[in-house]
Design a protein around this motif. Structure first.
Motif, PDB file in Angstrom:
ATOM      1  N   MET A   1      -0.700 -11.788  17.109  1.00  8.28           N
ATOM      2  CA  MET A   1      -0.172 -10.417  17.033  1.00  8.28           C
ATOM      3  C   MET A   1       1.123 -10.428  16.206  1.00  8.28           C
ATOM      4  N   PRO A   2       1.021 -10.141  14.928  1.00  8.82           N
ATOM      5  CA  PRO A   2       2.225 -10.196  14.082  1.00  8.82           C
ATOM      6  C   PRO A   2       3.169  -9.020  14.332  1.00  8.82           C
ATOM      7  N   ASP A   3       4.458  -9.311  14.246  1.00 12.80           N
ATOM      8  CA  ASP A   3       5.459  -8.239  14.261  1.00 12.80           C
ATOM      9  C   ASP A   3       5.558  -7.704  12.841  1.00 12.80           C
ATOM     10  N   ILE A   4       5.403  -6.400  12.699  1.00  9.14           N
ATOM     11  CA  ILE A   4       5.530  -5.801  11.371  1.00  9.14           C
ATOM     12  C   ILE A   4       6.562  -4.681  11.437  1.00  9.14           C
ATOM     13  N   SER A   5       7.163  -4.361  10.292  1.00  7.16           N
ATOM     14  CA  SER A   5       8.199  -3.331  10.248  1.00  7.16           C
ATOM     15  C   SER A   5       7.947  -2.363   9.107  1.00  7.16           C
ATOM     16  N   PHE A   6       8.216  -1.110   9.392  1.00  6.88           N
ATOM     17  CA  PHE A   6       8.175  -0.064   8.369  1.00  6.88           C
ATOM     18  C   PHE A   6       9.591   0.430   8.137  1.00  6.88           C
ATOM     19  N   ILE A   7       9.961   0.548   6.875  1.00  5.48           N
ATOM     20  CA  ILE A   7      11.274   1.089   6.521  1.00  5.48           C
ATOM     21  C   ILE A   7      11.032   2.498   5.980  1.00  5.48           C
ATOM     22  N   HIS A   8      11.614   3.485   6.647  1.00  3.77           N
ATOM     23  CA  HIS A   8      11.458   4.877   6.230  1.00  3.77           C
ATOM     24  C   HIS A   8      12.364   5.166   5.024  1.00  3.77           C
ATOM     25  N   PRO A   9      12.063   6.230   4.290  1.00  6.70           N
ATOM     26  CA  PRO A   9      12.884   6.553   3.113  1.00  6.70           C
ATOM     27  C   PRO A   9      14.364   6.748   3.434  1.00  6.70           C
ATOM     28  N   ASP A  10      14.690   7.135   4.680  1.00 10.79           N
ATOM     29  CA  ASP A  10      16.105   7.293   5.056  1.00 10.79           C
ATOM     30  C   ASP A  10      16.754   5.971   5.464  1.00 10.79           C
ATOM     31  N   GLY A  11      16.007   4.883   5.377  1.00 10.22           N
ATOM     32  CA  GLY A  11      16.551   3.569   5.686  1.00 10.22           C
ATOM     33  C   GLY A  11      16.318   3.120   7.126  1.00 10.22           C
ATOM     34  N   SER A  12      15.854   4.024   7.971  1.00 12.99           N
ATOM     35  CA  SER A  12      15.601   3.629   9.362  1.00 12.99           C
ATOM     36  C   SER A  12      14.373   2.717   9.430  1.00 12.99           C
ATOM     37  N   GLU A  13      14.379   1.852  10.426  1.00 19.10           N
ATOM     38  CA  GLU A  13      13.331   0.850  10.551  1.00 19.10           C
ATOM     39  C   GLU A  13      12.548   1.059  11.827  1.00 19.10           C
ATOM     40  N   GLN A  14      11.259   0.880  11.746  1.00 19.64           N
ATOM     41  CA  GLN A  14      10.373   0.999  12.907  1.00 19.64           C
ATOM     42  C   GLN A  14       9.516  -0.261  12.941  1.00 19.64           C
ATOM     43  N   GLY A  15       9.700  -1.055  13.962  1.00 27.14           N
ATOM     44  CA  GLY A  15       8.943  -2.298  14.052  1.00 27.14           C
ATOM     45  C   GLY A  15       8.195  -2.395  15.361  1.00 27.14           C
ATOM     46  N   PHE A  16       7.106  -3.121  15.332  1.00 25.37           N
ATOM     47  CA  PHE A  16       6.323  -3.309  16.551  1.00 25.37           C
ATOM     48  C   PHE A  16       5.376  -4.486  16.367  1.00 25.37           C
ATOM     49  N   GLU A  17       4.838  -4.925  17.473  1.00 25.07           N
ATOM     50  CA  GLU A  17       3.855  -5.993  17.455  1.00 25.07           C
ATOM     51  C   GLU A  17       2.494  -5.350  17.214  1.00 25.07           C
TER      52      GLU A  17
ATOM     53  N   GLN B   1       3.128 -12.402  10.117  1.00 25.43           N
ATOM     54  CA  GLN B   1       4.282 -12.281  10.998  1.00 25.43           C
ATOM     55  C   GLN B   1       5.527 -11.934  10.170  1.00 25.43           C
ATOM     56  N   GLY B   2       6.170 -10.810  10.498  1.00 23.92           N
ATOM     57  CA  GLY B   2       7.392 -10.407   9.808  1.00 23.92           C
ATOM     58  C   GLY B   2       7.161  -9.522   8.595  1.00 23.92           C
ATOM     59  N   LEU B   3       5.916  -9.107   8.375  1.00 26.38           N
ATOM     60  CA  LEU B   3       5.603  -8.252   7.215  1.00 26.38           C
ATOM     61  C   LEU B   3       6.468  -6.983   7.214  1.00 26.38           C
ATOM     62  N   VAL B   4       7.016  -6.673   6.041  1.00 21.80           N
ATOM     63  CA  VAL B   4       7.864  -5.490   5.884  1.00 21.80           C
ATOM     64  C   VAL B   4       7.235  -4.561   4.854  1.00 21.80           C
ATOM     65  N   LEU B   5       7.131  -3.292   5.229  1.00 24.14           N
ATOM     66  CA  LEU B   5       6.516  -2.281   4.368  1.00 24.14           C
ATOM     67  C   LEU B   5       7.470  -1.104   4.245  1.00 24.14           C
ATOM     68  N   HIS B   6       7.646  -0.619   3.049  1.00 20.83           N
ATOM     69  CA  HIS B   6       8.523   0.528   2.813  1.00 20.83           C
ATOM     70  C   HIS B   6       7.654   1.773   2.616  1.00 20.83           C
ATOM     71  N   LEU B   7       8.060   2.846   3.233  1.00 22.40           N
ATOM     72  CA  LEU B   7       7.292   4.092   3.139  1.00 22.40           C
ATOM     73  C   LEU B   7       7.766   4.923   1.954  1.00 22.40           C
ATOM     74  N   PRO B   8       6.848   5.516   1.221  1.00 17.31           N
ATOM     75  CA  PRO B   8       7.249   6.368   0.094  1.00 17.31           C
ATOM     76  C   PRO B   8       7.821   7.708   0.580  1.00 17.31           C
ATOM     77  N   GLU B   9       8.460   8.421  -0.308  1.00 19.03           N
ATOM     78  CA  GLU B   9       9.058   9.723   0.016  1.00 19.03           C
ATOM     79  C   GLU B   9       8.016  10.743   0.461  1.00 19.03           C
ATOM     80  N   ARG B  10       6.848  10.648  -0.131  1.00 23.71           N
ATOM     81  CA  ARG B  10       5.797  11.617   0.228  1.00 23.71           C
ATOM     82  C   ARG B  10       4.429  10.993  -0.004  1.00 23.71           C
ATOM     83  N   GLN B  11       3.419  11.605   0.655  1.00 19.51           N
ATOM     84  CA  GLN B  11       2.041  11.132   0.509  1.00 19.51           C
ATOM     85  C   GLN B  11       1.162  12.192  -0.138  1.00 19.51           C
ATOM     86  N   GLN B  12       1.656  13.417  -0.250  1.00 25.28           N
ATOM     87  CA  GLN B  12       0.833  14.488  -0.821  1.00 25.28           C
ATOM     88  C   GLN B  12       1.648  15.349  -1.747  1.00 25.28           C
TER      89      GLN B  12
END
Ligand code: FES
Length: 107
Positions: A1-17, A96-107
């Motif tokens: 179960m890898p821990d992964i993190s998403f970085i939102h466009p405002d810089g906030s981070e959301q991580g979970f297993e 494990q530790g994968l980091v993904l950045h979210l784009p400003e918009r999807q549509q």
């Protein structure tokens, strides 16, 4: 179960297993990550699950197939070297530790 993190466009981070064997998109929507729309449900047909894979991880993931590369031309936010469709990345223990950045918009 890898821990992964998403970085939102405002810089906030959301991580979970995240569970293995599901896509990054499925993990994100399952854990309520805002910013992943996934209109087509994971068929590589909508590009609304676009993410920017962190530079440290770009070369560590299996490369995109032709249909993903084609659909990446249709992202709402600019395409960058780390652009991927999150529905086409299947999570495994090596991520494990994968980091993904979210784009400003999807549509
Ligand atoms: Fe539609 Fe990924 S969910 S392309």
């Amino acid at each position: 179960m890898p821990d992964i993190s998403f970085i939102h466009p405002d810089g906030s981070e959301q991580g979970f297993e995240a569970p293995e064997g599901v896509s990054v998109m499925q993990a994100a929507t399952g854990f309520g990550v805002a910013g992943i729309v996934a209109e087509c449900g994971g068929s590589a047909l909508c590009a609304t699950c676009h993410v920017y894979v962190d530079a440290a991880w770009v070369d560590q993931l299996p490369p995109p197939l032709a249909n993903e590369l084609e659909m990446l031309d249709c992202t709402a936010a600019e395409r960058r070297p780390g652009s991927r469709l999150s529905c086409q990345i299947t999570l495994n223990a090596a991520m494990q530790g994968l980091v993904l950045h979210l784009p400003e918009r999807q549509q």
